[in-house]
Design a protein around this motif. Structure first.
Motif, PDB file in Angstrom:
ATOM      1  N   SER A 196      35.963  28.786-182.011  1.00  0.00           N
ATOM      2  CA  SER A 196      35.036  27.801-181.487  1.00  0.00           C
ATOM      3  C   SER A 196      35.353  26.452-182.116  1.00  0.00           C
ATOM      4  O   SER A 196      36.069  26.373-183.116  1.00  0.00           O
ATOM      5  N   THR A 197      34.792  25.392-181.567  1.00  0.00           N
ATOM      6  CA  THR A 197      34.894  24.077-182.192  1.00  0.00           C
ATOM      7  C   THR A 197      33.654  23.758-183.024  1.00  0.00           C
ATOM      8  O   THR A 197      33.506  22.640-183.515  1.00  0.00           O
TER       9      THR A 197
ATOM     10  N   GLY B 284      29.176  28.308-182.839  1.00  0.00           N
ATOM     11  CA  GLY B 284      29.648  28.749-181.539  1.00  0.00           C
ATOM     12  C   GLY B 284      29.435  27.714-180.455  1.00  0.00           C
ATOM     13  O   GLY B 284      29.036  26.584-180.717  1.00  0.00           O
ATOM     14  N   PRO B 285      29.719  28.079-179.192  1.00  0.00           N
ATOM     15  CA  PRO B 285      30.093  29.437-178.750  1.00  0.00           C
ATOM     16  C   PRO B 285      31.547  29.783-179.085  1.00  0.00           C
ATOM     17  O   PRO B 285      32.425  28.930-179.004  1.00  0.00           O
ATOM     18  N   PHE B 286      31.762  31.052-179.450  1.00  0.00           N
ATOM     19  CA  PHE B 286      33.084  31.579-179.744  1.00  0.00           C
ATOM     20  C   PHE B 286      33.612  32.342-178.528  1.00  0.00           C
ATOM     21  O   PHE B 286      32.845  33.007-177.827  1.00  0.00           O
ATOM     22  N   SER B 287      34.926  32.265-178.312  1.00  0.00           N
ATOM     23  CA  SER B 287      35.573  33.003-177.218  1.00  0.00           C
ATOM     24  C   SER B 287      36.859  33.635-177.729  1.00  0.00           C
ATOM     25  O   SER B 287      37.457  33.164-178.703  1.00  0.00           O
TER      26      SER B 287
ATOM     27  N   PRO C 158      33.675  34.867-173.657  1.00  0.00           N
ATOM     28  CA  PRO C 158      32.742  34.528-174.728  1.00  0.00           C
ATOM     29  C   PRO C 158      32.410  35.754-175.575  1.00  0.00           C
ATOM     30  O   PRO C 158      32.227  36.858-175.053  1.00  0.00           O
TER      31      PRO C 158
END
Length: 780
Positions: free
Chosen positions: A261-262, A266-269, A275
């Motif tokens: 993620s940035t 999150g959001p993390f993918s 996702p």
């Protein structure tokens, strides 16, 4: 981590006393014998498990480099000395190493005599260790209280002061409140990640990092998701986690996976853009079982002196997966020693050994000795050269935690230098632990060419509260660059300053504990004249600058290409079917069939899901099978599983009999902490015999999870014969377009003299329909 009832933990006194008299067992507690200062001698190779000479098992490992220059590892409460006759457990055991590959026992965080009463006798799991504001902070899971505790200490081995529970009750996370990890963001904001069995959450920590505060955010969910660990790298936050079963001996399907993620919340993918909060399984496997090591998971991450990252994790040896039964625990514990393996970053994603999986033979060892530098533990400054202002102001000192250190005790704001006797290469990674105890002081890391006029300096500059880099050519600055340090920065606490010079690209990081959570980072281009081989050293302005663990070594060479995944050879039409006729083609036969409603139509094999199972003692499902080729092969199918009420699965099997098979299916399963919600997973499972140490000895079933399934999912099983071990070795992959494949771990089945057959299943609960577009088999 592991889910076990609380153990009423008392060592068998007579056994332990006898062992102590014989010198066979280290005493309980935190003291350890002094070791020689062997930090200058590093091995060329190592072999997993690295904890094998010290302890029998070491689950859920965490690791840190102490300010004394040694490495310390912490593990879940377990019976670590069964082989020495001890039947009880050590509570959060600690190991110590000079080189990351040879470890000795260094004590435990709590003993039965001093374990806090609020634990209620719970076993303690999954430690996470950090260095924060001049002390070591250890987070640990208290499963019987469904919470996370925290303790602090002035050294890596204690003495530990318990600080209570970190989480409120309820915590705000729809998950088991265990398996925690701390992370500090740029700017100094600390976070805590935690959660087990389906959800991982994150929240901010307060200033002293002992309680969460503010909003709780769910960042990952999935079948048996747990064990989060976060690092930041090149603008991304990477959430490592494990899924499937951690602790089922030879049937454990644990794997380490990752999303990015940035933002730390999150959001993390994953690498396919799925996702981590999607109601599905995810791919992006960092490391999984390979048939020799099973259930590889619950990781931390560490960086050696060259800048090379290493995954720190546990795994179960297939040849000896179980410990002896422990009094007070009603289940067999898995043997889970400590492993380390090289972690590569390829195309922005981490993977162990370029995708080769856990190592089981000799590997190049981590770099744990500098080309030039010192821990100042020997009590002298032989060969170190002072220059600049007040050259006589450097002196050796001592610290309870760091041991030997060097200080500049006087002087004005003119810079003074202390340079190492040896030289470091032009492509270098240098580092130093620095602190500044005087208000107007500054401490710095120096890379200098033999000509003193060419220098790279990285200052912790207390007057400006900044990380300041300066590059000098012929004694003249080519430009200073400044990055603010966090408000509340503790100048009297040790901070690691690490500088990497690759060509003319300089990267400098300031962190507390070298765990990929820098509070300040700079990247800049330096003139070629300054990017040459030279000395490493320290610099000071004013009073109060102190340094330890100063050195430099050749910067690691990154691996940039993955090892190939299994490939398909020539198509073997005699072992496949396109399902274009009025019935399945020749060669197919049913086990417990034909299944009601099954048949061909529209170019598919139509197979309604059954109220039936293929699971341990419940073998009621129909299996459509056909012969498989001998030797190595890859079998593939195209599957569409229409939505049903839940608890359905359909897909491929390599079938020996009801108690000996591997299965790759699209499965619809419940989320244990979210009533009424389901998740779609690619499940890769094995059923077969296990060693007799785990009752019942006859059989066990274990799943692992692959990439996210789609509305249509392509499934592959790659079969290889391991003749030396007389095993069928099977690896699985899935795809949502038939072109790009996500590979997962490996299962093995014994007895290659008994053939496996290619099969299809659709089972669990009636109400859905599986449509198989084809079965195609290829040479392996």
């Amino acid at each position: 981590m592991q889910r076990r009832p609380a153990l009423q933990r008392h060592h068998l006194l007579l056994v332990v006393l006898a062992a102590l008299l014989l010198g066979a067992l280290p005493p309980a507690g935190r003291a350890h014998a002094a070791e020689p200062d062997a930090r200058g001698a590093a091995p060329a190779t190592y072999t997993n498990p690295v904890s094998g000479q010290a302890v029998d098992t070491f689950p859920d490992p965490a690791m840190i480099r102490g300010k004394d220059g040694y490495w310390y590892a912490y593990g879940t409460q377990n019976p670590v000395f069964q082989s020495k006759g001890e039947t009880g457990e050590r509570t959060l055991p600690i190991l110590r190493s000079a080189d990351l590959t040879h470890w000795t026992y260094a004590g435990e965080v709590f003993t039965p005599a001093d374990q806090p009463a609020w634990h209620g006798g719970s076993r303690l799991w999954a430690p996470d260790i950090r260095y924060t504001d001049g002390q070591y902070t250890l987070y640990y899971s208290v499963p019987d209280r469904n919470t996370v505790g925290v303790a602090t200490a002035p050294t890596p081995t204690g003495p530990w002061t318990d600080r209570g529970a970190v989480l409120p009750s309820p915590s705000g996370c729809a998950s088991g409140n265990i398996d925690q990890a701390q992370f500090t963001d740029v700017g100094g904001q600390p976070y805590l990640y935690w959660g087990s069995y389906d959800t991982i959450c994150v929240a901010r920590l307060n200033g002293d990092r002992t309680r969460i505060e503010g909003e709780v955010t769910e960042v990952a969910q999935g079948r048996r998701v747990e064990g989060g660990f976060v690092v930041r790298r090149e603008g991304f936050y990477y959430l490592f986690y494990s899924d499937a079963g951690c602790c089922d001996g030879g049937a454990s399907g644990y794997q380490v996976k990752v999303g990015r993620s940035t933002s730390p919340t999150g959001p993390f993918s994953d690498d396919q853009g799925v996702p981590l909060m999607a109601a599905s399984s995810k791919g992006t496997v960092v490391v999984g079982g390979d048939g020799r090591w099973i259930g590889a998971g619950h990781n931390a991450l560490h960086t050696d002196l060259s800048g090379q990252d290493w995954l720190v994790y546990h795994a179960i040896p297939a040849a000896d997966p179980d410990l002896a039964r422990v009094p007070g625990i009603d289940r067999t514990l898995s043997r889970r020693p400590l492993l380390i393996d090289r972690l590569d970053w390829i195309d922005g994603w981490p993977v162990v050994r370029a995708g080769a999986g856990p190592s089981h033979d000799a590997q190049p060892a981590p770099v744990t000795a500098w080309d030039t530098g010192s821990t100042f533990a020997s009590g002298g400054l032989d060969g170190w050269r002072a220059s600049g202002a007040d050259t006589g102001a450097w002196s050796l000192g001592n610290d309870r935690d760091a041991g030997g250190l060097v200080s500049r005790t006087g002087g004005d704001r003119a810079a003074g230098y202390l340079m190492s006797p040896g030289t470091a290469p032009a492509r270098v990674r240098a580092e130093a632990d620095l602190r500044v105890t005087a208000e107007e002081g500054s401490a710095g890391l120096v890379l200098a060419h033999q000509d003193a006029g060419d220098q790279i300096l990285a200052w912790l500059d207390r007057p400006t509260r900044s990380l300041v880099t300066d590059v000098l050519v012929d004694g003249r600055s080519t430009g200073r660059q400044s990055t603010p340090l966090p408000s509340g920065y503790q100048w009297g606490a040790w901070r690691n300053v690490a500088a990497e010079l690759r060509g003319t690209r300089l990267t400098v990081e300031v962190s507390a504990d070298r765990l990929h959570d820098a509070v300040a980072t700079q990247t800049r281009t330096v003139p070629a004249a300054a990017a040459r081989a030279g000395h490493v050293g320290i610099a000071a302005r004013g009073a109060g600058a102190q340094a330890d663990n100063v050195g430099g070594v050749r910067l690691y060479t990154p691996v940039t290409a993955r090892v190939p995944d299994p490939r398909t050879g020539a198509r073997l039409d005699a072992f496949g079917d396109e399902f274009e006729g009025s019935a399945p083609g020749p060669g197919w036969s049913w086990v417990r069939g034909p299944a009601a409603g099954a048949g061909t139509g529209g170019g598919d094999l139509v197979f309604p899901t059954q109220n039936a199972e293929l699971y341990l003692g419940t073998n009621t499902a129909s299996v459509l099978t056909r012969p498989a080729p001998s030797g190595d092969f890859v079998v593939e199918t195209k599957l569409r599983l229409d939505n049903g009420p839940g608890n359905q699965q359909a897909g491929l099997v390599l079938y020996g009999d009801d108690d000996r098979y591997v299965k790759l299916v699209h499965a619809v399963l419940p989320l244990s902490h979210k009533d009424g919600q389901v998740t779609h997973v690619t499940e890769f499972a094995r059923e077969g015999a296990l060693p007799a140490a785990r009752p019942p000895a006859a059989n066990a079933y274990g799943p692992m999870f692959g990439g996210a399934p789609g509305q249509t999912t392509w499934l592959r099983l790659a079969h290889r014969v391991d003749a030396a071990r007389a095993l069928h070795e099977v690896r699985a992959a899935s795809s949502t377009d038939g072109v790009h494949w996500t590979w997962t771990g490996t299962w093995t089945l014994p007895d290659t003299s008994a053939p496996l057959r290619i099969g299809l299943v659709a089972l669990g609960t009636a109400g859905a329909t599986a449509r198989f577009g084809y079965v195609r088999t290829y040479a392996g």
